[in-house]
Design a protein around this motif. Structure first.
Motif, short mmCIF file in Angstrom:
data_model
loop_
_atom_site.label_atom_id
_atom_site.label_comp_id
_atom_site.label_asym_id
_atom_site.label_seq_id
_atom_site.Cartn_x
_atom_site.Cartn_y
_atom_site.Cartn_z
N PRO A 1 23.65 39.16 3.01
CA PRO A 1 24.13 39.20 1.61
C PRO A 1 24.49 37.83 1.06
O PRO A 1 24.37 37.59 -0.15
CB PRO A 1 25.36 40.12 1.69
N ALA A 2 24.91 36.91 1.93
CA ALA A 2 25.29 35.57 1.47
C ALA A 2 24.12 34.86 0.80
O ALA A 2 24.30 34.12 -0.17
CB ALA A 2 25.79 34.74 2.66
N ALA A 3 22.90 35.07 1.31
CA ALA A 3 21.71 34.45 0.72
C ALA A 3 21.45 35.00 -0.67
O ALA A 3 21.01 34.27 -1.57
CB ALA A 3 20.49 34.68 1.62
N LEU A 4 21.75 36.28 -0.87
CA LEU A 4 21.54 36.90 -2.18
C LEU A 4 22.58 36.42 -3.19
O LEU A 4 22.25 36.15 -4.34
CB LEU A 4 21.61 38.43 -2.04
N THR A 5 23.84 36.31 -2.76
CA THR A 5 24.87 35.82 -3.68
C THR A 5 24.62 34.36 -4.04
O THR A 5 24.86 33.94 -5.17
CB THR A 5 26.28 36.00 -3.07
N ALA A 6 24.11 33.58 -3.08
CA ALA A 6 23.79 32.17 -3.36
C ALA A 6 22.68 32.06 -4.40
O ALA A 6 22.63 31.10 -5.19
CB ALA A 6 23.38 31.46 -2.07
N ALA A 7 21.77 33.04 -4.41
CA ALA A 7 20.66 33.03 -5.37
C ALA A 7 21.11 33.44 -6.76
O ALA A 7 20.43 33.15 -7.75
CB ALA A 7 19.54 33.95 -4.90
N GLY A 8 22.27 34.17 -6.85
CA GLY A 8 22.76 34.56 -8.17
C GLY A 8 23.15 36.01 -8.31
O GLY A 8 23.68 36.43 -9.35
N PHE A 9 22.90 36.84 -7.27
CA PHE A 9 23.31 38.24 -7.33
C PHE A 9 24.82 38.35 -7.15
O PHE A 9 25.45 37.52 -6.49
CB PHE A 9 22.62 39.05 -6.22
N SER A 10 25.39 39.41 -7.72
CA SER A 10 26.81 39.67 -7.49
C SER A 10 26.98 40.23 -6.08
O SER A 10 26.01 40.64 -5.44
CB SER A 10 27.34 40.68 -8.52
N ALA B 1 28.36 43.01 -5.19
CA ALA B 1 28.00 44.44 -5.18
C ALA B 1 26.48 44.60 -5.13
O ALA B 1 25.96 45.43 -4.37
CB ALA B 1 28.56 45.12 -6.42
N GLU B 2 25.77 43.80 -5.91
CA GLU B 2 24.29 43.86 -5.90
C GLU B 2 23.74 43.46 -4.54
O GLU B 2 22.80 44.06 -4.04
CB GLU B 2 23.73 42.92 -6.97
N SER B 3 24.35 42.44 -3.92
CA SER B 3 23.85 41.90 -2.66
C SER B 3 23.87 42.94 -1.54
O SER B 3 23.07 42.88 -0.61
CB SER B 3 24.67 40.69 -2.23
N ARG B 4 24.80 43.90 -1.64
CA ARG B 4 24.89 44.91 -0.59
C ARG B 4 23.88 46.03 -0.76
O ARG B 4 23.60 46.77 0.18
CB ARG B 4 26.31 45.49 -0.56
N SER B 5 23.33 46.17 -1.96
CA SER B 5 22.45 47.33 -2.22
C SER B 5 20.97 46.97 -2.37
O SER B 5 20.11 47.84 -2.33
CB SER B 5 22.92 48.06 -3.48
N ILE B 6 20.66 45.68 -2.54
CA ILE B 6 19.28 45.30 -2.83
C ILE B 6 18.43 45.30 -1.56
O ILE B 6 18.87 44.84 -0.50
CB ILE B 6 19.23 43.92 -3.52
N ARG B 7 17.21 45.79 -1.67
CA ARG B 7 16.27 45.81 -0.56
C ARG B 7 15.22 44.73 -0.80
O ARG B 7 14.56 44.73 -1.83
CB ARG B 7 15.60 47.19 -0.50
N LEU B 8 15.07 43.82 0.14
CA LEU B 8 14.14 42.71 -0.01
C LEU B 8 12.83 42.98 0.72
O LEU B 8 12.78 43.75 1.69
CB LEU B 8 14.75 41.41 0.53
N PHE B 9 11.77 42.31 0.25
CA PHE B 9 10.45 42.43 0.88
C PHE B 9 9.84 41.04 1.06
O PHE B 9 10.27 40.07 0.45
CB PHE B 9 9.52 43.29 0.01
N ARG B 10 8.84 40.98 1.89
CA ARG B 10 8.06 39.76 2.06
C ARG B 10 6.62 40.16 2.37
O ARG B 10 6.34 41.31 2.72
CB ARG B 10 8.61 38.90 3.19
N GLY B 11 5.70 39.21 2.26
CA GLY B 11 4.32 39.45 2.65
C GLY B 11 4.11 38.92 4.06
O GLY B 11 4.38 37.75 4.34
N LYS B 12 3.64 39.78 4.94
CA LYS B 12 3.44 39.38 6.35
C LYS B 12 2.30 38.38 6.48
O LYS B 12 2.29 37.52 7.33
CB LYS B 12 3.17 40.63 7.18
N GLY B 13 1.31 38.49 5.58
CA GLY B 13 0.11 37.65 5.65
C GLY B 13 -1.06 38.46 6.15
O GLY B 13 -0.99 39.10 7.21
#
Length: 571
Positions: A474-483, A485-497
């Motif tokens: 969650p710290a990475a999300l808050t550093a990016a600008g999320f609150s 509360a948002e940081s605890r609920s957001i689901r992130l994705f990436r492309g494996k390649g």
């Protein structure tokens, strides 16, 4: 319902609602149900492979960790491997082991058995690994042809035995023409042009150095090194490009600009290819940059560019007004032209006269009068805009406001009953106001004529074929600008390649937008000489979605990654 879909719901890996969503996506875009579930983020490729392996009692294999002997690969032709998405991995006596997606595909196994004479033993592998392995072992059609061309080119003299010509030692014109028409050079340039289309490139860079010649493609905004043709072909490749672009092959001291228009067949489809060519003399030869103008990739639907609903409402309201100025700002290559073309398409009806002044005209739009700038004869933006006002226009697009003269004429047009669309180079929407004033435009003219400013950036989309969930603190999300509360609920994705995204994890781009309407209170601030910072604060208080917040919304929707948004925006 497919067998695989039924199996996955019975196993409890996905629920019926998720399967139904995957079936809808399959009808719309094709593909397998399992792959679409992975694309939607409801399960990972590893989980899909594990479930199928357990159910069918067939071993699974990770192709990323397997090296297959070339003699085994040659047993199955490339077209068959691509047709069935399979790879042969080993042979023991009369038994051939093949990695495949679906071990119940008896048609594929019977076909291979009949073709090779071997008994087929299937193992299961993930789709992205299979496609990557097919690309690795068989290569793309272009890669195979390119390899043959490069072999032809290197069969003659060794590069180390060649003497690099000094700039003063101009080659004979007849020699240049002859070399540029030789079969290997023609084929190589053709492959470079068409391979760029296949890989989704926007620009081709051919760069000469003292002991090297490099070809790079810009794909989704990032440059990738693609090949190193023999240095002795430098002059021949340059001459070939000049001939195609109808430029002077004897002129090597001055920059030249031209256009290449060719027709070709790619993937069984006829395509008209259009390249804007720029040739610039450097100390070791002429650098060539070709901008690919592909009409098939031109998105003219405002709703699909990346606007948030509220931002889109403000933007549409501004472009539907009968007069005033709408400005789109951002750096070169941020998609401003595409946004303006989309706006024109939205308001292009038989009842209005639309005129554009562009440098250069990138795409021809039906029903719109487009004028190409020619600075060398005095046909610049300001002169063209003055002529437009005598042509009874309703809507005018000025490619770019570069100086006071253009800004002055554009603002007068906006104040005399015309809708004016244009672009500027600024970092965000609020600083556009200061930029106009710095050009010498009076604050009262800016306040009364400019109705809306939109800033934009482009970020890469996560590849939908190899998209997978990502665990992030969650710290990475808050550093990016999320609150928090948002940081605890957001689901992130990436492309494996995977093969489809050239193992980058990204495919395509989406816009980030900062839309700032100029309302009454902001007009008063402009008249009072408010700074960009004060205007920005007022706009955010009024509900403006900033570029960073637009990027965070794209992360929330699973479109892009934190790295992309942080690279293109600031808090």
């Amino acid at each position: 319902m497919s067998k695989i879909g039924a199996l996955l719901t019975q196993s409890g890996v996905v629920d019926q609602a998720q399967l139904d969503e995957a079936m809808v996506l399959q009808k719309k875009e094709g593909g397998r149900v399992g792959s679409n579930l992975v694309k939607l983020g409801y399960l990972t490729e590893d989980k899909l492979t594990e479930t199928l392996s357990k159910h069918f009692g067939v071993p699974s294999v990770n192709l990323d960790r397997v090296d297959v002997d070339e003699t085994i690969i040659k047993i199955i032709p490339a077209d068959v491997a691509r047709k069935y998405t399979i790879i042969p991995i080993s042979k023991a006596g009369a038994k051939l082991t093949i990695a495949m997606l679906d071990p119940t595909n008896v048609f594929a196994m019977d076909d291979i058995k009949f073709m090779t004479g071997y008994n087929v033993e299937p193992v299961i592998s993930a789709e992205s690994q299979l496609r990557s392995a097919i690309e690795r072992y068989y290569g793309s059609t272009h890669a195979i042809e390119l390899k043959k061309v490069m072999e032809d080119l290197t069969e003659e003299d060794d590069e180390a035995d060649l003497e690099v010509l000094e700039e003063e030692e101009d080659l004979d014109l007849a020699t240049l023409e002859q070399e540029s028409e030789e079969a290997p050079v023609v084929r190589l340039v053709n492959i470079i042009l068409t391979d760029a289309i296949k890989r989704g490139a926007s620009d081709i860079h051919i760069e000469p150095y003292e002991k090297d010649l490099r070809v790079r493609y810009r794909i989704d905004g990032i440059l990738y090194e693609m090949m190193h043709p023999p240095l002795r072909l430098r002059e021949a490749i340059t001459s070939r490009a000049k001939i195609l672009a109808k430029l002077d092959i004897a002129e090597k001291r001055l920059p030249q600009d031209g256009r290449i228009k060719i027709k070709t067949r790619i993937g069984g489809k006829r395509k008209d290819l259009d390249y804007r060519v720029s040739i610039l003399p450097t100390i070791f030869g002429e650098k060539i940059v070709m901008r690919l103008l592909d009409k098939d990739n031109l998105m003219l639907d405002l709703t699909k560019l990346g606007f948030e609903p509220e931002s889109l409402r403000h933007f549409e309201n501004a472009v539907l007004r009968p007069y005033g100025m709408v400005l789109v700002t951002g750096p070169t290559g941020s998609g401003k032209t595409n946004t303006l073309y989309s706006a024109l398409q939205r308001i292009n009806t038989p009842e209005v006269n639309i005129m554009t002044a562009e440098d250069p005209v990138e795409f021809n739009l039906a029903g719109i009068n487009q004028v190409q700038m020619k600075e060398q004869i005095g046909l610049n933006f300001a002169a063209t805009l003055r002529s437009f006002l005598r042509q009874d226009p309703n809507i005018v697009l000025v490619g770019e406001i570069r100086d006071f003269e253009t800004a002055e004429v554009a603002i007068k047009a906006a104040m005399t009953g015309h809708l004016v669309l244009s672009t500027l180079h600024t970092n965000d929407a609020p600083s556009t106001i200061s930029r106009l004033m710095n050009m010498g435009v009076e604050p009262f003219l800016v306040a009364t004529s400019v109705h809306m400013v939109a800033a934009q950036r482009l970020v890469r989309r996560i590849c939908s074929y190899c998209k997978e969930p990502l665990d992030t603190q969650p710290a990475a999300l808050t550093a990016a600008g999320f609150s928090e509360a948002e940081s605890r609920s957001i689901r992130l994705f990436r492309g494996k390649g995977c093969e489809r995204c050239s193992n980058t994890g990204y495919k395509g781009r989406v816009g980030l937008y900062e839309v700032m309407p100029i309302e009454d209170e902001m007009k008063e601030m402009i008249l009072a000489g408010a700074s960009s910072f004060e205007i920005r604060q007022r706009a955010v208080q009024g509900g403006m979605i900033t570029l960073r917040r637009s990027g965070l919304e794209k992360i929330r929707q699973g479109m892009t990654t934190i790295e992309e948004v942080v690279r293109e925006t600031v808090l």
